[in-house]
Write a protein that holds these residues in place. Structure first.
Motif, PDB file in Angstrom:
ATOM      1  N   PHE A   1       0.821  -1.203   0.000  1.00  0.00           N
ATOM      2  CA  PHE A   1       0.000   0.000   0.000  1.00  0.00           C
ATOM      3  C   PHE A   1       0.860   1.261   0.000  1.00  0.00           C
ATOM      4  CE2 PHE A   1      -3.408   2.831   1.760  1.00  0.00           C
ATOM      5  CZ  PHE A   1      -4.298   2.641   0.706  1.00  0.00           C
ATOM      6  N   ALA A   2       2.028   1.184   0.630  1.00  0.00           N
ATOM      7  CA  ALA A   2       2.948   2.320   0.579  1.00  0.00           C
ATOM      8  C   ALA A   2       3.397   2.578  -0.851  1.00  0.00           C
ATOM      9  CB  ALA A   2       4.153   2.056   1.477  1.00  0.00           C
ATOM     10  N   LYS A   3       3.622   1.503  -1.619  1.00  0.00           N
ATOM     11  CA  LYS A   3       4.016   1.661  -3.018  1.00  0.00           C
ATOM     12  C   LYS A   3       2.889   2.290  -3.835  1.00  0.00           C
ATOM     13  CE  LYS A   3       7.002   1.171  -6.331  1.00  0.00           C
ATOM     14  NZ  LYS A   3       8.260   1.954  -6.326  1.00  0.00           N
ATOM     15  N   VAL A   4       1.650   1.857  -3.559  1.00  0.00           N
ATOM     16  CA  VAL A   4       0.499   2.450  -4.243  1.00  0.00           C
ATOM     17  C   VAL A   4       0.456   3.950  -3.987  1.00  0.00           C
ATOM     18  CG1 VAL A   4      -2.030   2.565  -4.262  1.00  0.00           C
ATOM     19  CG2 VAL A   4      -0.889   0.338  -4.233  1.00  0.00           C
ATOM     20  N   LYS A   5       0.571   4.352  -2.722  1.00  0.00           N
ATOM     21  CA  LYS A   5       0.486   5.763  -2.356  1.00  0.00           C
ATOM     22  C   LYS A   5       1.655   6.573  -2.922  1.00  0.00           C
ATOM     23  CE  LYS A   5      -3.322   5.739   0.015  1.00  0.00           C
ATOM     24  NZ  LYS A   5      -4.506   6.480  -0.505  1.00  0.00           N
ATOM     25  N   GLU A   6       2.810   5.915  -3.046  1.00  0.00           N
ATOM     26  CA  GLU A   6       3.974   6.579  -3.632  1.00  0.00           C
ATOM     27  C   GLU A   6       3.712   6.941  -5.094  1.00  0.00           C
ATOM     28  OE1 GLU A   6       8.186   4.949  -5.307  1.00  0.00           O
ATOM     29  OE2 GLU A   6       7.694   4.355  -3.255  1.00  0.00           O
ATOM     30  N   ILE A   7       3.027   6.060  -5.808  1.00  0.00           N
ATOM     31  CA  ILE A   7       2.737   6.288  -7.222  1.00  0.00           C
ATOM     32  C   ILE A   7       1.611   7.303  -7.394  1.00  0.00           C
ATOM     33  CG2 ILE A   7       1.808   5.178  -9.307  1.00  0.00           C
ATOM     34  CD1 ILE A   7       3.405   2.666  -8.460  1.00  0.00           C
TER      35      ILE A   7
ATOM     36  N   ARG B   1     -25.438   2.756  -5.910  1.00  0.00           N
ATOM     37  CA  ARG B   1     -25.254   2.853  -7.365  1.00  0.00           C
ATOM     38  C   ARG B   1     -25.520   4.273  -7.858  1.00  0.00           C
ATOM     39  NH1 ARG B   1     -27.428  -0.945 -12.378  1.00  0.00           N
ATOM     40  NH2 ARG B   1     -27.089   0.632 -13.971  1.00  0.00           N
ATOM     41  N   GLU B   2     -26.521   4.937  -7.298  1.00  0.00           N
ATOM     42  CA  GLU B   2     -26.820   6.305  -7.722  1.00  0.00           C
ATOM     43  C   GLU B   2     -25.662   7.246  -7.405  1.00  0.00           C
ATOM     44  OE1 GLU B   2     -30.168   9.807  -6.938  1.00  0.00           O
ATOM     45  OE2 GLU B   2     -30.526   7.756  -6.234  1.00  0.00           O
ATOM     46  N   ILE B   3     -25.019   7.036  -6.246  1.00  0.00           N
ATOM     47  CA  ILE B   3     -23.896   7.889  -5.837  1.00  0.00           C
ATOM     48  C   ILE B   3     -22.644   7.578  -6.656  1.00  0.00           C
ATOM     49  CG2 ILE B   3     -22.297   8.363  -3.933  1.00  0.00           C
ATOM     50  CD1 ILE B   3     -24.710   7.885  -2.045  1.00  0.00           C
ATOM     51  N   LEU B   4     -22.373   6.294  -6.855  1.00  0.00           N
ATOM     52  CA  LEU B   4     -21.120   5.882  -7.500  1.00  0.00           C
ATOM     53  C   LEU B   4     -21.157   5.985  -9.017  1.00  0.00           C
ATOM     54  CD1 LEU B   4     -19.867   2.672  -5.667  1.00  0.00           C
ATOM     55  CD2 LEU B   4     -18.842   4.945  -5.632  1.00  0.00           C
ATOM     56  N   GLY B   5     -22.301   5.769  -9.595  1.00  0.00           N
ATOM     57  CA  GLY B   5     -22.346   5.722 -11.059  1.00  0.00           C
ATOM     58  C   GLY B   5     -21.653   4.491 -11.584  1.00  0.00           C
ATOM     59  N   ASP B   6     -20.534   4.665 -12.263  1.00  0.00           N
ATOM     60  CA  ASP B   6     -19.867   3.521 -12.907  1.00  0.00           C
ATOM     61  C   ASP B   6     -19.231   2.537 -11.926  1.00  0.00           C
ATOM     62  OD1 ASP B   6     -17.487   4.754 -12.102  1.00  0.00           O
ATOM     63  OD2 ASP B   6     -16.977   5.467 -14.106  1.00  0.00           O
ATOM     64  N   GLY B   7     -19.042   2.934 -10.679  1.00  0.00           N
ATOM     65  CA  GLY B   7     -18.516   2.009  -9.679  1.00  0.00           C
ATOM     66  C   GLY B   7     -17.149   2.346  -9.140  1.00  0.00           C
ATOM     67  N   ASN B   8     -16.398   3.193  -9.824  1.00  0.00           N
ATOM     68  CA  ASN B   8     -15.093   3.653  -9.349  1.00  0.00           C
ATOM     69  C   ASN B   8     -15.307   4.593  -8.164  1.00  0.00           C
ATOM     70  OD1 ASN B   8     -12.630   4.947  -8.939  1.00  0.00           O
ATOM     71  ND2 ASN B   8     -12.273   5.412 -11.096  1.00  0.00           N
ATOM     72  N   PHE B   9     -14.634   4.325  -7.044  1.00  0.00           N
ATOM     73  CA  PHE B   9     -14.771   5.170  -5.863  1.00  0.00           C
ATOM     74  C   PHE B   9     -14.082   6.525  -6.043  1.00  0.00           C
ATOM     75  CE2 PHE B   9     -15.565   2.021  -2.117  1.00  0.00           C
ATOM     76  CZ  PHE B   9     -16.667   1.500  -2.789  1.00  0.00           C
ATOM     77  N   GLY B  10     -13.084   6.581  -6.908  1.00  0.00           N
ATOM     78  CA  GLY B  10     -12.358   7.825  -7.139  1.00  0.00           C
ATOM     79  C   GLY B  10     -10.927   7.567  -7.568  1.00  0.00           C
ATOM     80  N   GLY B  11     -10.400   8.473  -8.376  1.00  0.00           N
ATOM     81  CA  GLY B  11      -9.038   8.341  -8.870  1.00  0.00           C
ATOM     82  C   GLY B  11      -9.018   8.072 -10.365  1.00  0.00           C
ATOM     83  N   ARG B  12      -7.819   8.021 -10.928  1.00  0.00           N
ATOM     84  CA  ARG B  12      -7.671   7.698 -12.343  1.00  0.00           C
ATOM     85  C   ARG B  12      -8.115   6.257 -12.588  1.00  0.00           C
ATOM     86  NH1 ARG B  12      -5.714  11.598 -15.159  1.00  0.00           N
ATOM     87  NH2 ARG B  12      -5.757  10.226 -16.972  1.00  0.00           N
ATOM     88  N   TYR B  13      -8.477   5.986 -13.823  1.00  0.00           N
ATOM     89  CA  TYR B  13      -8.935   4.646 -14.177  1.00  0.00           C
ATOM     90  C   TYR B  13      -7.785   3.730 -14.573  1.00  0.00           C
ATOM     91  CZ  TYR B  13     -13.734   6.376 -14.080  1.00  0.00           C
ATOM     92  OH  TYR B  13     -14.942   6.904 -13.676  1.00  0.00           O
ATOM     93  N   GLN B  14      -6.685   4.296 -15.023  1.00  0.00           N
ATOM     94  CA  GLN B  14      -5.568   3.470 -15.483  1.00  0.00           C
ATOM     95  C   GLN B  14      -4.272   4.258 -15.387  1.00  0.00           C
ATOM     96  OE1 GLN B  14      -6.400   1.195 -19.011  1.00  0.00           O
ATOM     97  NE2 GLN B  14      -4.249   1.060 -19.618  1.00  0.00           N
ATOM     98  N   ARG B  15      -3.200   3.537 -15.032  1.00  0.00           N
ATOM     99  CA  ARG B  15      -1.858   4.105 -15.056  1.00  0.00           C
ATOM    100  C   ARG B  15      -0.978   3.160 -15.879  1.00  0.00           C
ATOM    101  NH1 ARG B  15      -1.293   8.548 -11.862  1.00  0.00           N
ATOM    102  NH2 ARG B  15       0.938   8.444 -12.288  1.00  0.00           N
ATOM    103  N   SER B  16       0.289   3.472 -15.988  1.00  0.00           N
ATOM    104  CA  SER B  16       1.168   2.699 -16.879  1.00  0.00           C
ATOM    105  C   SER B  16       1.403   1.291 -16.348  1.00  0.00           C
ATOM    106  CB  SER B  16       2.507   3.419 -17.037  1.00  0.00           C
ATOM    107  OG  SER B  16       3.272   3.304 -15.858  1.00  0.00           O
ATOM    108  N   ASP B  17       1.661   0.370 -17.270  1.00  0.00           N
ATOM    109  CA  ASP B  17       1.989  -0.997 -16.873  1.00  0.00           C
ATOM    110  C   ASP B  17       3.282  -1.037 -16.063  1.00  0.00           C
ATOM    111  OD1 ASP B  17      -0.270  -1.887 -18.101  1.00  0.00           O
ATOM    112  OD2 ASP B  17       0.736  -2.794 -19.831  1.00  0.00           O
ATOM    113  N   GLU B  18       4.194  -0.137 -16.337  1.00  0.00           N
ATOM    114  CA  GLU B  18       5.441  -0.080 -15.569  1.00  0.00           C
ATOM    115  C   GLU B  18       5.146   0.189 -14.098  1.00  0.00           C
ATOM    116  OE1 GLU B  18       9.709   2.378 -15.512  1.00  0.00           O
ATOM    117  OE2 GLU B  18       8.095   2.976 -16.859  1.00  0.00           O
TER     118      GLU B  18
END
Length: 231
Positions: free
Chosen positions: A143-149, A194-211
């Protein structure tokens, strides 16, 4: 090694020298534009890859979990908490009966965490066994790595978007979604969620690099492998 690639004779031979086993825990629930099986795919994959160099068998993923809040999204399947706790105890009873004494649950779904209480209660009645419950995605180093990115990471956002959880032909939105008010959301039933979330993502970008995703995966593998290896 996957238990599905072994027969009972090979398992019996393994148990003569080792008593460890790994059981992945997942869920079948909405993950915005990603697979409904994200939690199961990731839990099983991190378990299999982490255990492979150690020769410890990995059982098939338990693909259904506790997720009542997403029941307004088609394809979601939720178990009652009572059912889930009994399921965990039944799995442990079976593993102990056949000779396993050190069991690691690799969990990929936050809603499954009541299972950790079931593990503790089960160990009270089975003091000859040890059980660990590992939430691989929010373990300290991972999780620290996630937050670092990117500190804005959540359910169904980029942090769960690996090459093996994407769907062919599905294009991810190229934007950062504002974080949902989780406290408010938790006061609603499935339709309200569902009404609040819409597509289901809680928040943030949808995709980052594979690296970046591979960097997170490497940390997660190492962190999970240490738990399997060091009892």
């Amino acid at each position: 090694m996957k238990i599905s690639d072994m027969n009972w004779l090979q398992v019996e031979e393994y148990l003569k020298t080792d008593d460890r086993a790994v059981v992945p825990l997942g869920c079948t629930e909405q993950h915005a534009y990603l697979s409904l099986s994200v939690d199961s795919i990731l839990a099983e994959r991190v378990a299999v890859e982490a255990a492979a160099p150690l020769g410890v068998p990995v059982f098939p993923v338990q693909a259904y979990g506790i997720t009542p809040y997403f029941m307004a999204y088609p394809g979601t399947v939720s178990l009652k908490a009572e059912t889930y706790l009994r399921l965990i105890a039944d799995i442990l009873d079976s593993l102990r009966r056949t000779g396993f004494r050190r069991i690691l649950f690799v969990n990929g779904h936050g809603g499954n965490t009541p299972g950790q209480t079931a593990c503790i209660e089960w160990m009270n009645a089975n003091p000859d066994c040890r059980v660990r419950f590992h939430n691989w995605w929010n373990a300290p180093r991972t999780f620290a790595k996630v937050k670092e990115i990117d500190p804005v990471a959540s359910h169904a956002s980029w942090m769960e978007n690996f090459p093996w959880t994407r769907l062919e032909g599905v294009v991810q939105p190229d934007r950062q979604k504002p974080m949902v008010d989780l406290e408010r959301m938790r006061t609603f039933g499935p339709e309200g969620v569902r009404e609040i979330l819409g597509d289901g993502n809680f928040g943030g970008r949808y995709q980052r690099s594979d690296e970046e995703m591979n960097a997170i995966w490497s940390v997660a593998l190492a962190e999970t492998r240490e738990l399997i290896e060091n009892w």
